[in-house]
Design a protein around this motif. Structure first.
Motif, PDB file in Angstrom:
ATOM      1  N   THR A 265    -100.330  87.241  25.063  1.00  0.00           N
ATOM      2  CA  THR A 265    -100.899  88.547  25.440  1.00  0.00           C
ATOM      3  C   THR A 265    -100.820  88.778  26.946  1.00  0.00           C
ATOM      4  O   THR A 265    -100.460  89.871  27.399  1.00  0.00           O
ATOM      5  N   LEU A 266    -101.170  87.765  27.738  1.00  0.00           N
ATOM      6  CA  LEU A 266    -101.109  87.897  29.192  1.00  0.00           C
ATOM      7  C   LEU A 266     -99.666  88.104  29.662  1.00  0.00           C
ATOM      8  O   LEU A 266     -99.416  88.873  30.598  1.00  0.00           O
ATOM      9  N   PHE A 267     -98.735  87.421  29.034  1.00  0.00           N
ATOM     10  CA  PHE A 267     -97.326  87.638  29.379  1.00  0.00           C
ATOM     11  C   PHE A 267     -96.928  89.086  29.108  1.00  0.00           C
ATOM     12  O   PHE A 267     -96.217  89.706  29.904  1.00  0.00           O
ATOM     13  N   SER A 268     -97.390  89.629  28.001  1.00  0.00           N
ATOM     14  CA  SER A 268     -97.074  91.017  27.657  1.00  0.00           C
ATOM     15  C   SER A 268     -97.600  91.975  28.722  1.00  0.00           C
ATOM     16  O   SER A 268     -96.916  92.946  29.104  1.00  0.00           O
ATOM     17  N   ILE A 269     -98.807  91.698  29.239  1.00  0.00           N
ATOM     18  CA  ILE A 269     -99.373  92.534  30.296  1.00  0.00           C
ATOM     19  C   ILE A 269     -98.529  92.450  31.559  1.00  0.00           C
ATOM     20  O   ILE A 269     -98.181  93.469  32.170  1.00  0.00           O
ATOM     21  N   THR A 270     -98.176  91.226  31.975  1.00  0.00           N
ATOM     22  CA  THR A 270     -97.394  91.071  33.205  1.00  0.00           C
ATOM     23  C   THR A 270     -95.993  91.673  33.055  1.00  0.00           C
ATOM     24  O   THR A 270     -95.458  92.226  34.011  1.00  0.00           O
ATOM     25  N   ARG A 271     -95.430  91.565  31.869  1.00  0.00           N
ATOM     26  CA  ARG A 271     -94.101  92.155  31.634  1.00  0.00           C
ATOM     27  C   ARG A 271     -94.160  93.666  31.793  1.00  0.00           C
ATOM     28  O   ARG A 271     -93.281  94.276  32.432  1.00  0.00           O
ATOM     29  N   ASP A 272     -95.189  94.286  31.250  1.00  0.00           N
ATOM     30  CA  ASP A 272     -95.332  95.743  31.346  1.00  0.00           C
ATOM     31  C   ASP A 272     -95.515  96.174  32.798  1.00  0.00           C
ATOM     32  O   ASP A 272     -94.860  97.127  33.263  1.00  0.00           O
ATOM     33  N   VAL A 273     -96.386  95.478  33.532  1.00  0.00           N
ATOM     34  CA  VAL A 273     -96.610  95.826  34.940  1.00  0.00           C
ATOM     35  C   VAL A 273     -95.369  95.560  35.770  1.00  0.00           C
ATOM     36  O   VAL A 273     -95.049  96.315  36.694  1.00  0.00           O
ATOM     37  N   SER A 274     -94.642  94.504  35.445  1.00  0.00           N
ATOM     38  CA  SER A 274     -93.402  94.200  36.168  1.00  0.00           C
ATOM     39  C   SER A 274     -92.404  95.344  36.037  1.00  0.00           C
ATOM     40  O   SER A 274     -91.807  95.790  37.023  1.00  0.00           O
TER      41      SER A 274
ATOM     42  N   ASN B 145     -85.893  86.869  31.397  1.00  0.00           N
ATOM     43  CA  ASN B 145     -85.527  85.488  31.092  1.00  0.00           C
ATOM     44  C   ASN B 145     -86.518  84.819  30.144  1.00  0.00           C
ATOM     45  O   ASN B 145     -86.281  83.705  29.672  1.00  0.00           O
ATOM     46  N   ILE B 146     -87.642  85.490  29.917  1.00  0.00           N
ATOM     47  CA  ILE B 146     -88.624  85.019  28.936  1.00  0.00           C
ATOM     48  C   ILE B 146     -88.928  86.179  27.993  1.00  0.00           C
ATOM     49  O   ILE B 146     -89.158  87.304  28.443  1.00  0.00           O
TER      50      ILE B 146
ATOM     51  N   ALA C 111     -96.383  86.458  17.768  1.00  0.00           N
ATOM     52  CA  ALA C 111     -97.732  86.157  18.252  1.00  0.00           C
ATOM     53  C   ALA C 111     -97.874  84.660  18.502  1.00  0.00           C
ATOM     54  O   ALA C 111     -97.703  83.845  17.595  1.00  0.00           O
ATOM     55  N   GLY C 112     -98.164  84.315  19.757  1.00  0.00           N
ATOM     56  CA  GLY C 112     -98.360  82.906  20.088  1.00  0.00           C
ATOM     57  C   GLY C 112     -97.097  82.150  20.409  1.00  0.00           C
ATOM     58  O   GLY C 112     -97.150  80.936  20.674  1.00  0.00           O
ATOM     59  N   TYR C 113     -95.951  82.829  20.433  1.00  0.00           N
ATOM     60  CA  TYR C 113     -94.678  82.168  20.719  1.00  0.00           C
ATOM     61  C   TYR C 113     -93.890  82.936  21.781  1.00  0.00           C
ATOM     62  O   TYR C 113     -93.805  84.167  21.733  1.00  0.00           O
ATOM     63  N   LEU C 114     -93.317  82.197  22.736  1.00  0.00           N
ATOM     64  CA  LEU C 114     -92.415  82.768  23.724  1.00  0.00           C
ATOM     65  C   LEU C 114     -91.067  82.064  23.627  1.00  0.00           C
ATOM     66  O   LEU C 114     -90.989  80.901  23.204  1.00  0.00           O
ATOM     67  N   LYS C 115     -90.028  82.745  24.065  1.00  0.00           N
ATOM     68  CA  LYS C 115     -88.674  82.194  23.992  1.00  0.00           C
ATOM     69  C   LYS C 115     -87.994  82.310  25.348  1.00  0.00           C
ATOM     70  O   LYS C 115     -88.020  83.364  25.970  1.00  0.00           O
TER      71      LYS C 115
END
Length: 342
Positions: free
Chosen positions: A99-108, A152-153, A158-162
């Motif tokens: 979830t936090l990655f999703s937030i940072t990706r959107d702001v990025s 790159n990520i 849900a709960g998994y990143l690649k």
């Protein structure tokens, strides 16, 4: 966590605990301690009887849990395990990190790639993790270029990143303290507390008011390298939660050959920002988002950042350097927040 792209204690707390004549406010409860390389302070009150010891235990346990999840200081944390994993298959993290990655990706993306949570290798190359400036060569930066980039990520499920590249790294420290503030506030709310001020390293969330009905007062710090002074004070007295997050370049910087280098890296250039903006304060109902946005807008600087703040309706205050400090406030900030005398 790693050194944050925010200035610690960039916002000052000004409320009843530090004012003359407040000893009569016996219903105020306080908690404090150390976590995430800094200190935390919590003030709250409730008309209902509460188990203060249990609340304190829950707060400490939650801070420990968050560290085990997203701290880059711990080699055994979930995010450190992800960073050290070179697999290109989906890697299990947890829903929190996802979830936090999703937030940072959107702001990025909304900040045109200036803010990017994959910039950690560049941060290391400049020596900022060791507090020792080391200016990378053009060849070094070119080599790092392919390793940095939000694409790159990827979010697999849900709960998994690649990872797209085996040596991609994710750093959530630019959002971690804001998220931690949010989590601690949620603990208070589960106990029915709706009047509180939660602060970690100068990042904070407030809700409600003091027992006598007076608003919480929070100051924005004057951004200079010397002592601490108040720039302006904001009043909060609302049933809704408000997070106040400030990022700055004036506490963490490095000097070499009469030139100053900010610790804030522009992911588009892989170099420290060089604009005149010294600090950015963002007020939002979500502390994690406020934290990410304060860093992103600081990365952009007021010239580009103000247009982004206006586009997305962000309540933001930019403070720029010059012959004198210049304050720039977004339309949403002007419409929603009341200043008071310091």
């Amino acid at each position: 966590m790693t050194i944050r792209n925010s200035a610690c204690f960039a916002a000052l707390i000004i409320h009843c605990l530090f004012a003359v004549g407040c000893s009569r406010q016996m219903s105020l409860e306080t908690l404090s301690g150390f976590a995430q390389g800094t200190s935390y302070h919590i003030t709250y009150w409730s008309e209902s009887s509460l188990d203060g010891e249990q609340i304190a235990t829950d707060i400490k346990n939650e801070l420990k849990r968050i560290d085990k999840s997203i701290s880059n200081y711990s080699d055994s944390s979930t995010i450190s395990t992800f960073n050290s994993n070179s697999s290109l298959e989906p890697i299990e993290v947890n829903e929190e990190i996802s979830t936090l990655f999703s937030i940072t990706r959107d702001v990025s993306k909304k900040s045109f790639g200036c803010y990017d949570p994959t910039v950690l290798p560049v941060f290391k190359a400049w020596g900022f993790l060791d507090n020792s400036l080391s200016i990378p060569s053009k060849a070094e930066l070119a080599s790092l270029r392919q390793r940095v980039g939000i694409n790159n990520i990827r979010q697999h499920s849900a709960g998994y990143l690649k990872k797209v590249l085996p040596d991609s790294h994710l750093d959530l420290s630019s959002i971690g303290q804001g998220y931690s503030v949010k989590r601690l506030a949620s603990i208070l709310e589960t106990y029915g507390v709706d009047n509180y001020l939660v602060e970690i390293g100068g990042e904070m969330q407030v809700r409600g008011h003091k027992p006598d009905g007076v608003a919480w007062r929070i100051a924005i710090e004057k951004p200079h390298k010397g002592g601490r002074e108040v720039m302006e004070v904001l009043k909060f007295s609302d049933d809704r939660a408000s997070a106040v997050m400030t990022s700055g370049t004036y506490r963490h910087f490095y000097e070499s050959h009469e030139k100053s280098y900010s610790h804030v890296i522009d992911a588009r250039t892989l170099k420290p920002v060089e604009h005149a903006t010294l600090s950015v304060t963002v007020i939002h109902n979500d502390a994690a988002l406020a934290d990410a946005w304060s860093t992103a807008l600081l990365c952009l600087g007021s010239e580009s950042g103000m247009s982004v703040a206006e586009k997305y309706g962000l309540s933001a205050v930019f403070i720029d350097d010059g012959t004198q400090l210049l304050i720039k406030r977004s339309s949403a900030f002007i419409a929603n927040y009341e200043k008071s005398e310091a």
